[in-house]
Design a protein around this motif. Sequence first.
Motif, PDB file in Angstrom:
ATOM      1  N   TRP A 280       1.999 -13.882  15.521  1.00 14.78           N
ATOM      2  CA  TRP A 280       1.417 -12.532  15.604  1.00 14.78           C
ATOM      3  C   TRP A 280       0.373 -10.990  16.200  1.00 14.78           C
ATOM      4  CZ3 TRP A 280      -2.118 -15.648  18.809  1.00 14.78           C
ATOM      5  CH2 TRP A 280      -2.644 -16.816  19.105  1.00 14.78           C
ATOM      6  N   VAL A 281       1.849 -10.563  15.547  1.00 12.82           N
ATOM      7  CA  VAL A 281       1.153  -9.104  14.813  1.00 12.82           C
ATOM      8  C   VAL A 281       0.861  -9.820  13.089  1.00 12.82           C
ATOM      9  CG1 VAL A 281       1.770  -7.542  13.761  1.00 12.82           C
ATOM     10  CG2 VAL A 281       3.394  -8.605  15.474  1.00 12.82           C
ATOM     11  N   ILE A 282       0.502 -10.002  12.757  1.00 14.36           N
ATOM     12  CA  ILE A 282      -0.119 -10.906  11.212  1.00 14.36           C
ATOM     13  C   ILE A 282      -1.670 -11.297  11.912  1.00 14.36           C
ATOM     14  CG2 ILE A 282      -0.258 -11.703   9.028  1.00 14.36           C
ATOM     15  CD1 ILE A 282       2.474 -11.305   8.587  1.00 14.36           C
ATOM     16  N   PHE A 283      -1.673 -12.052  12.676  1.00 18.29           N
ATOM     17  CA  PHE A 283      -2.691 -13.133  13.170  1.00 18.29           C
ATOM     18  C   PHE A 283      -3.515 -11.457  13.555  1.00 18.29           C
ATOM     19  CE2 PHE A 283      -4.965 -15.258  16.477  1.00 18.29           C
ATOM     20  CZ  PHE A 283      -5.776 -15.640  15.551  1.00 18.29           C
ATOM     21  N   THR A 284      -3.071 -10.783  14.469  1.00 15.69           N
ATOM     22  CA  THR A 284      -4.107 -10.481  15.424  1.00 15.69           C
ATOM     23  C   THR A 284      -5.254  -9.374  14.647  1.00 15.69           C
ATOM     24  OG1 THR A 284      -2.206  -9.825  16.275  1.00 15.69           O
ATOM     25  CG2 THR A 284      -4.358  -9.232  17.096  1.00 15.69           C
ATOM     26  N   THR A 285      -4.692  -9.567  13.180  1.00 15.01           N
ATOM     27  CA  THR A 285      -5.377  -8.976  12.129  1.00 15.01           C
ATOM     28  C   THR A 285      -6.953  -9.315  12.024  1.00 15.01           C
ATOM     29  OG1 THR A 285      -4.700  -9.601  10.320  1.00 15.01           O
ATOM     30  CG2 THR A 285      -3.807  -7.274  11.033  1.00 15.01           C
ATOM     31  N   LEU A 286      -7.046 -10.558  12.427  1.00 14.54           N
ATOM     32  CA  LEU A 286      -8.252 -11.454  11.997  1.00 14.54           C
ATOM     33  C   LEU A 286      -9.259 -10.623  12.883  1.00 14.54           C
ATOM     34  CD1 LEU A 286      -6.952 -15.060  11.567  1.00 14.54           C
ATOM     35  CD2 LEU A 286      -8.127 -13.119   9.918  1.00 14.54           C
ATOM     36  N   LEU A 287      -8.544 -10.294  14.412  1.00 11.17           N
ATOM     37  CA  LEU A 287      -9.742  -9.999  15.137  1.00 11.17           C
ATOM     38  C   LEU A 287     -10.735  -8.779  14.995  1.00 11.17           C
ATOM     39  CD1 LEU A 287      -7.619 -10.382  17.886  1.00 11.17           C
ATOM     40  CD2 LEU A 287      -9.330 -12.362  17.344  1.00 11.17           C
ATOM     41  N   LEU A 288      -9.672  -7.991  14.522  1.00 12.50           N
ATOM     42  CA  LEU A 288     -10.648  -6.237  14.201  1.00 12.50           C
ATOM     43  C   LEU A 288     -10.905  -5.970  12.249  1.00 12.50           C
ATOM     44  CD1 LEU A 288      -9.054  -3.551  16.419  1.00 12.50           C
ATOM     45  CD2 LEU A 288     -11.547  -5.409  16.468  1.00 12.50           C
ATOM     46  N   PRO A 289     -12.401  -6.251  12.162  1.00 12.32           N
ATOM     47  CA  PRO A 289     -12.862  -6.155  10.518  1.00 12.32           C
ATOM     48  C   PRO A 289     -12.939  -4.470  10.748  1.00 12.32           C
ATOM     49  CG  PRO A 289     -14.489  -7.925  11.975  1.00 12.32           C
ATOM     50  CD  PRO A 289     -13.756  -6.325  13.369  1.00 12.32           C
TER      51      PRO A 289
ATOM     52  N   GLY B 220      -4.702   5.049  -1.527  1.00  9.44           N
ATOM     53  CA  GLY B 220      -5.885   5.573  -0.406  1.00  9.44           C
ATOM     54  C   GLY B 220      -6.872   4.043  -0.143  1.00  9.44           C
ATOM     55  N   LEU B 221      -7.340   3.943  -2.008  1.00  7.58           N
ATOM     56  CA  LEU B 221      -8.353   2.842  -1.904  1.00  7.58           C
ATOM     57  C   LEU B 221      -8.454   1.221  -1.534  1.00  7.58           C
ATOM     58  CD1 LEU B 221     -11.780   3.109  -2.994  1.00  7.58           C
ATOM     59  CD2 LEU B 221     -10.913   2.923  -5.264  1.00  7.58           C
ATOM     60  N   ILE B 222      -7.074   1.013  -2.503  1.00  6.19           N
ATOM     61  CA  ILE B 222      -6.505  -0.178  -2.156  1.00  6.19           C
ATOM     62  C   ILE B 222      -5.631  -1.153  -1.072  1.00  6.19           C
ATOM     63  CG2 ILE B 222      -5.162  -1.961  -3.794  1.00  6.19           C
ATOM     64  CD1 ILE B 222      -6.083  -0.723  -5.772  1.00  6.19           C
ATOM     65  N   VAL B 223      -4.825  -0.292  -0.983  1.00  7.34           N
ATOM     66  CA  VAL B 223      -4.136  -0.155   0.655  1.00  7.34           C
ATOM     67  C   VAL B 223      -4.402  -0.696   1.726  1.00  7.34           C
ATOM     68  CG1 VAL B 223      -1.403   0.275   1.238  1.00  7.34           C
ATOM     69  CG2 VAL B 223      -2.034   0.274  -1.124  1.00  7.34           C
ATOM     70  N   PRO B 224      -5.161  -0.197   2.594  1.00  5.88           N
ATOM     71  CA  PRO B 224      -5.621  -0.801   3.229  1.00  5.88           C
ATOM     72  C   PRO B 224      -6.395  -1.827   3.221  1.00  5.88           C
ATOM     73  CG  PRO B 224      -6.081   1.757   3.134  1.00  5.88           C
ATOM     74  CD  PRO B 224      -5.586   0.987   1.346  1.00  5.88           C
ATOM     75  N   LEU B 225      -6.959  -1.458   2.301  1.00  7.86           N
ATOM     76  CA  LEU B 225      -7.701  -2.729   2.651  1.00  7.86           C
ATOM     77  C   LEU B 225      -7.199  -4.197   2.657  1.00  7.86           C
ATOM     78  CD1 LEU B 225     -10.263  -2.285   0.092  1.00  7.86           C
ATOM     79  CD2 LEU B 225     -10.531  -2.860   2.265  1.00  7.86           C
ATOM     80  N   LEU B 226      -5.603  -4.046   2.293  1.00  6.48           N
ATOM     81  CA  LEU B 226      -4.810  -5.300   2.034  1.00  6.48           C
ATOM     82  C   LEU B 226      -4.570  -5.344   4.267  1.00  6.48           C
ATOM     83  CD1 LEU B 226      -2.485  -3.959  -0.957  1.00  6.48           C
ATOM     84  CD2 LEU B 226      -4.205  -5.891  -0.205  1.00  6.48           C
ATOM     85  N   ALA B 227      -4.914  -4.540   4.875  1.00  4.57           N
ATOM     86  CA  ALA B 227      -3.745  -4.916   6.288  1.00  4.57           C
ATOM     87  C   ALA B 227      -4.566  -5.679   7.011  1.00  4.57           C
ATOM     88  CB  ALA B 227      -4.082  -3.773   7.037  1.00  4.57           C
ATOM     89  N   SER B 228      -5.180  -7.303   6.562  1.00  3.92           N
ATOM     90  CA  SER B 228      -5.414  -8.451   7.073  1.00  3.92           C
ATOM     91  C   SER B 228      -5.280  -8.899   7.018  1.00  3.92           C
ATOM     92  CB  SER B 228      -6.731  -8.714   7.097  1.00  3.92           C
ATOM     93  OG  SER B 228      -6.895  -8.840   5.263  1.00  3.92           O
ATOM     94  N   ALA B 229      -5.227 -10.917   7.755  1.00  3.84           N
ATOM     95  CA  ALA B 229      -3.797 -11.753   7.565  1.00  3.84           C
ATOM     96  C   ALA B 229      -4.200 -12.998   6.845  1.00  3.84           C
ATOM     97  CB  ALA B 229      -3.922 -12.504   8.548  1.00  3.84           C
ATOM     98  N   THR B 230      -5.893 -12.695   6.252  1.00  2.63           N
ATOM     99  CA  THR B 230      -6.399 -13.709   5.412  1.00  2.63           C
ATOM    100  C   THR B 230      -5.229 -15.110   4.339  1.00  2.63           C
ATOM    101  OG1 THR B 230      -7.528 -12.275   4.546  1.00  2.63           O
ATOM    102  CG2 THR B 230      -9.352 -13.076   5.991  1.00  2.63           C
ATOM    103  N   GLY B 231      -4.746 -13.808   3.464  1.00  4.57           N
ATOM    104  CA  GLY B 231      -4.167 -14.445   2.955  1.00  4.57           C
ATOM    105  C   GLY B 231      -2.852 -14.972   3.052  1.00  4.57           C
TER     106      GLY B 231
END
Lengths: 293, 299
Positions: free
Chosen positions: B130-139, B162-173
């Motif tokens: 669920w912690v990971i799932f919630t990230t789908l909610l907020l682009p 700083g360019l790449i890592v914050p973009l990785l904070a989502s659950a898609t993969g």
Amino acid sequence: MKRAAFNHRLLPVALLVPQIAIIAIFFYWPAWTAIQSSFYLEDPFGFGSTFVGTDNYTRLFASSEYLKVAQFTILFTVIITVFALGAALLLAVKADKVLRGARTYRTLLMWVYAIAPPVAGFIGVMLFDQNIGPMTDLFNWLGHDYRLGLNYMDTAFAMTITSIWIQIPVNFIFFLSGLQSIPQSVKEAAMIDNASPTRRFWETTFPLLAPTAFFLLIINITYALFDTFGVIDTIVYGNPASNPMTLVYKVFVDGFRGNDIGGSSAQSVVLMLLVLGLTIFQFRMLERRIHYT
Amino acid sequence: MTDTTLSMPVQVAPRGRRIRLSVIGDHFVLILGALFMMAPIYMTLTTASHENLTIHREGLQFLFGGELLNNFDAAMFGQGGFSGEITGMSMLKNSLILGMGFALGKIVLSMMAAYAIVYFRLRFATFAFWVIFTTLLLPLEVRIVPSYEVITGLGLANTYTGLIVPLLASATGTFFFRQYFLSIPEELVEAARIDGAGPVKFFIDILVPLSRTMIAAIFIVMFVYGWNQYLWPTLITTDEGLYTLVRGIKQIRQSLAESNQIPAYGQAMALSIIAILPPVLIVVFLQNWFIKGLVESDK
């Protein structure tokens, strides 16, 4: 969950830590900050902030400018969703039907997917440019004095059509793959039962495509709300004030250009609730579908 | 999941003249659609082959001129920007780093997390899910201002991290691989355990090779996604040496809006083509993998 699992204590934790850490630092922390600062009023010179309760929210909903942007966003979203889905469905049905050149059509209709929204926006600016744009010439020839960036409706038109243009391919891909996963036997049975191709489409094909269509509906709404940022930013470049913009673009404009952190955060929270509502709606619909089929 | 490779369906052969006409109609609609999709890019390319003065006087061009190579050369190797440091080449390099870094990071992180969630008895598995799932909610667009503050606070502005890592904070993969791992027969892990394979060995020697096609498919989708990022790179890179091609478009937009001479239209069009070419080539030539990745990752 799999039954035959490994019994390890530290390994799974170690495997999860990188993902969870990144999400905590770059997702939960900023999201929490947004909620928090939506209740504060930041000093414009950065000398600290004062707790103002729900002032930022009441200010937001009392602002006619915000309501105007919200209104535009709804209209923009509806138009993009209707046209991008409609055009893609039509093209997918035709591409599924033809025998010759099906693969070529598929390639030609999907490759625009790879183009970034701001690049599409930039090409849109060129096409609708006051001096060099052929679309402007076309409008002038039709008797309309087209002015991108100066006339509200003209700018909105360029923005909308560019946004529809880059959204068609993804809808097309999903519709086509949905159409092609309909079993041949079903199509043949429909052929025998129903002579009219139009009725065949609405009575057999479309209901089978409904899950794809519903999923795409959500995708398109999310796209129109969030991913059109690049298109809008390139098109209204320089003077967002007099031009149409979406709620997401306003979060950015107020937060970075206007330095109104509290107001911008309140807007973020409103959008968070909007996405939350959308997701709940999506799940309810999914559940319902599972129950009835 | 049904078969998603878009194979040509067997058609029931239509007969008669009326049907013939409808076939022509189908092709007409498809050709019209294809023209609508291609015309803007075609005009970008043809315009990129003319001199700035010609474009300035006559507008965008419908036919090819003789300046294509010059404009591409200028866009690729000509120095631009405020510091005169950036060229098309340096932006191309940054775009590649962003696309590759994002795709690789996404795959590594999400495979590890999905493996932990699917194959281990974890007390807090549901919680982690669920912690990971919630990230789908907020682009990212929604939480852009606080994200920017957090990253600059960490001193990561103007860095590749700083360019790449914050973009990785989502659950898609993670979701994609979770679904895929769940579809792998359980007998496989049982057999591996009987043969004495531990969790690490099972992951590296069995699961990763087995997921090869999936990895390729998701890599393509993520590369295109990373390459096309705009808002985040725009905010976090103020140092021109870190500009990506897509970020460079904003720069060009600015110079066209503000220049008081004849703008470098030809060069701008050439740079647009350079910015769209790599992802377009990947999508066109690795089409079947790309469609697989797209259709399955979004389910």
